[in-house]
Design a protein around this motif. Structure first.
Motif, mmCIF file in Angstrom:
data_model
loop_
_atom_site.group_PDB
_atom_site.id
_atom_site.type_symbol
_atom_site.label_atom_id
_atom_site.label_comp_id
_atom_site.label_asym_id
_atom_site.label_seq_id
_atom_site.Cartn_x
_atom_site.Cartn_y
_atom_site.Cartn_z
ATOM 1 N N LYS A 171 -0.805 -2.360 -4.023
ATOM 2 C CA LYS A 171 0.273 -2.011 -4.948
ATOM 3 C C LYS A 171 1.631 -2.513 -4.673
ATOM 4 O O LYS A 171 1.943 -2.088 -3.423
ATOM 5 N N GLY A 172 2.453 -3.289 -5.473
ATOM 6 C CA GLY A 172 3.798 -3.488 -4.958
ATOM 7 C C GLY A 172 4.664 -2.366 -5.548
ATOM 8 O O GLY A 172 4.242 -1.460 -6.421
ATOM 9 N N GLY A 173 6.095 -2.297 -4.880
ATOM 10 C CA GLY A 173 7.053 -1.392 -5.514
ATOM 11 C C GLY A 173 6.709 0.074 -5.169
ATOM 12 O O GLY A 173 7.043 0.883 -5.791
ATOM 13 N N VAL A 174 5.996 0.450 -4.145
ATOM 14 C CA VAL A 174 5.719 1.798 -3.642
ATOM 15 C C VAL A 174 6.434 1.983 -2.350
ATOM 16 O O VAL A 174 6.120 3.116 -2.067
ATOM 17 N N THR A 229 6.372 8.498 -1.923
ATOM 18 C CA THR A 229 7.121 7.940 -1.786
ATOM 19 C C THR A 229 8.048 7.914 -3.433
ATOM 20 O O THR A 229 7.230 8.118 -4.274
ATOM 21 N N LEU A 230 9.193 7.550 -3.616
ATOM 22 C CA LEU A 230 9.799 7.485 -4.896
ATOM 23 C C LEU A 230 9.213 8.675 -5.829
ATOM 24 O O LEU A 230 9.232 8.579 -6.929
ATOM 25 N N ALA A 231 9.191 9.720 -5.118
ATOM 26 C CA ALA A 231 9.059 10.963 -5.893
ATOM 27 C C ALA A 231 10.217 11.457 -6.943
ATOM 28 O O ALA A 231 11.265 11.683 -6.372
ATOM 29 N N ILE A 282 9.301 11.349 0.384
ATOM 30 C CA ILE A 282 10.434 10.388 0.084
ATOM 31 C C ILE A 282 10.863 10.469 -1.489
ATOM 32 O O ILE A 282 10.291 9.759 -2.035
ATOM 33 N N ARG A 283 11.862 11.318 -1.600
ATOM 34 C CA ARG A 283 11.982 11.035 -2.992
ATOM 35 C C ARG A 283 12.794 10.032 -3.415
ATOM 36 O O ARG A 283 13.508 9.103 -2.699
ATOM 37 N N GLY A 284 12.947 9.819 -4.812
ATOM 38 C CA GLY A 284 13.858 8.541 -5.465
ATOM 39 C C GLY A 284 15.218 8.974 -4.859
ATOM 40 O O GLY A 284 15.661 9.960 -4.974
HETATM 41 P P1 ADP Z 1 7.121 -2.535 -1.758
HETATM 42 O O1 ADP Z 1 7.520 -2.990 -0.259
HETATM 43 O O2 ADP Z 1 5.947 -1.465 -1.731
HETATM 44 O O3 ADP Z 1 6.871 -3.518 -2.704
HETATM 45 P P2 ADP Z 1 9.726 -1.575 -1.838
HETATM 46 O O4 ADP Z 1 10.024 -0.762 -0.625
HETATM 47 O O5 ADP Z 1 10.247 -3.005 -1.784
HETATM 48 O O6 ADP Z 1 8.151 -1.487 -2.184
HETATM 49 O O7 ADP Z 1 10.351 -0.750 -2.764
HETATM 50 C C1 ADP Z 1 10.639 -1.123 -4.365
HETATM 51 C C2 ADP Z 1 11.917 -0.950 -4.900
HETATM 52 O O8 ADP Z 1 12.287 0.390 -4.879
HETATM 53 C C3 ADP Z 1 12.877 -1.560 -4.072
HETATM 54 O O9 ADP Z 1 14.007 -1.915 -5.134
HETATM 55 C C4 ADP Z 1 13.499 -0.347 -3.117
HETATM 56 O O10 ADP Z 1 14.636 -0.581 -2.891
HETATM 57 C C5 ADP Z 1 13.265 0.684 -4.065
HETATM 58 N N1 ADP Z 1 13.014 1.899 -3.430
HETATM 59 C C6 ADP Z 1 12.096 2.078 -2.568
HETATM 60 N N2 ADP Z 1 11.947 3.323 -2.110
HETATM 61 C C7 ADP Z 1 12.810 4.061 -2.758
HETATM 62 C C8 ADP Z 1 13.529 5.397 -2.837
HETATM 63 N N3 ADP Z 1 12.677 6.449 -2.046
HETATM 64 N N4 ADP Z 1 14.327 5.678 -3.791
HETATM 65 C C9 ADP Z 1 14.928 4.884 -4.498
HETATM 66 N N5 ADP Z 1 14.406 3.466 -4.656
HETATM 67 C C10 ADP Z 1 13.686 3.096 -3.726
#
Ligand code: ADP
Ligand code: MG
Length: 255
Positions: free
Chosen positions: A9-12, A182-184, A211-213
Motif C-alpha cells: 500500500k502507498g502512503g503508509v 504510522t500516521l495514527a 508514529i502519530r500524524g
Molecule cells: P509511503 O512511502 O508508504 O508511500 P510516505 O512516507 O511517503 O509513505 O508518506 C505518505 C505521505 O504522508 C507523505 O506526504 C509524508 O510526508 C506524509 N507522512 C508520513 N508519515 C507522516 C506522519 N507521521 N505525520 C504526518 N505526515 C506523514
C-alpha cells in the motif's frame, strides 16, 4: 543488519520511516546506508538530493553492473550514506524479465558493502513486484508500516501471505522485525479501534512506539531534511527516536 520497509500500500509511511529511522540510528553512532528502491526517488529527495541529480542510482548496479561502491553518496547527516533511486526502477520487472536469478540481484549487489555498515535500510515502492521481492531476499528483516485505516488488518493479512509465498517460492526471505503503526490520528474515532484490532492480532510483533500524524514529519521532506534536522524537538522526531531504540533492541544491538 539489512532492514527493508515493506507495504504494497502507498502512503503508509514507508519512506518517512526509512529516512527518519535511518537518521535516528545514525545519530547514535551507527553507520547506516539507505538504499532508495522507489522510482520516485522520494527518500533521496527527502534527504536533499536535487531531482536532476538522482542518477546514477541503484538502477545502475541492478541493470548495468556498475560497482555499488561508486553509487554511495554522503548526506548532510553524519554516519548516513545514501544510494539514490531513479525513474528507471519503474521498469525493473520488464528490464529484468529474462535475467537468471532476478529475484536475488539486490542481494548479490549489496554483498560487497553490507558488512561495512551497521544497518542497511531499503525503502521499497508500494507493490510486491520484483524490487520489493529483491528487498525481501536481500534483507535480514523487514518492517511493515501500517496506518490505522479501514481494512488495515485485511491489508496486513494479505501482505503477510504474499511474503509467505515469496519465502516458499524463492527462499532466503527476510523475517518480520515488526509492524509499526504510522500516521495514527486519535481524533478520528475508528483509530483506537483499528489499532486495538491490529495489536490484538499481531501482539508482540507490533512495535510499542506509534508514529502519530505530525505536521513536522510531513513538512521536513520539502526542505530536504530529516525530522531531526528540521525540528528535533517535535513529537515526530521523538517518536522516530524511540522507534530506533526498539529497532536496535530487536536487532540485538545497543543504540
Ligand atoms: P509511503 O512511502 O508508504 O508511500 P510516505 O512516507 O511517503 O509513505 O508518506 C505518505 C505521505 O504522508 C507523505 O506526504 C509524508 O510526508 C506524509 N507522512 C508520513 N508519515 C507522516 C506522519 N507521521 N505525520 C504526518 N505526515 C506523514
Ligand atoms: Mg515511499
Amino acid at each position: 543488519m539489512v532492514i527493508s520497509l515493506i507495504n504494497n500500500k502507498g502512503g503508509v509511511g514507508k519512506t518517512t520511516t526509512a529516512v527518519n529511522l535511518s537518521a535516528a540510528l545514525a545519530s547514535n553512532g551507527n553507520t547506516v546506508l539507505l538504499v532508495d528502491l522507489d522510482s520516485q526517488g522520494s527518500a533521496s529527495l527527502s534527504l536533499g538530493v536535487p531531482r536532476g541529480d538522482l542518477s546514477p542510482s541503484i538502477a545502475d548496479a541492478l541493470f548495468d553492473d556498475v560497482n555499488i561502491q561508486d553509487l554511495i553518496r554522503d548526506t548532510s547527516v553524519r554516519n548516513l550514506k545514501l544510494i539514490t533511486g531513479d525513474f528507471r526502477l519503474a521498469n525493473a520487472d520488464l528490464a529484468l524479465a529474462d535475467v537468471e536469478g532476478r529475484e536475488r540481484l539486490l542481494r548479490d549487489v549489496l554483498q560487497a558493502v553490507r558488512d561495512s555498515f551497521d544497518y542497511v535500510v531499503l525503502d521499497c515502492p508500494p507493490s510486491l513486484s520484483l524490487l520489493p521481492i529483491n528487498a525481501l531476499t536481500a534483507a535480514d528483516t523487514f518492517i511493515v508500516p501500517v496506518s490505522p485505516q479501514y481494512l488495515a488488518l485485511e491489508g496486513l493479512v494479505n501482505l503477510f501471505s504474499a511474503v509467505d509465498r515469496v519465502r516458499e517460492n524463492i527462499g532466503g526471505c527476510a523475517e518480520l522485525l515488526g509492524i509499526v503503526i504510522t500516521l495514527a490520528d486519535y481524533r478520528v474515532r475508528v483509530t483506537q479501534e483499528i489499532v486495538e484490532i491490529v495489536r490484538g492480532h499481531y501482539g508482540k510483533d507490533v512495535f510499542e512506539t506509534e508514529i502519530r500524524g505530525n505536521v513536522r514529519l510531513a513538512e521536513a521532506p520539502s526542505f530536504g531534511q530529516t525530522v531531526f534536522q528540521y525540528d528535533g524537538a517535535s513529537a515526530g522526531a521523538e517518536a522516530y527516536y524511540r522507534l530506533a531504540v526498539e529497532v536496535a533492541t530487536r536487532s540485538r544491538r545497543t543504540i
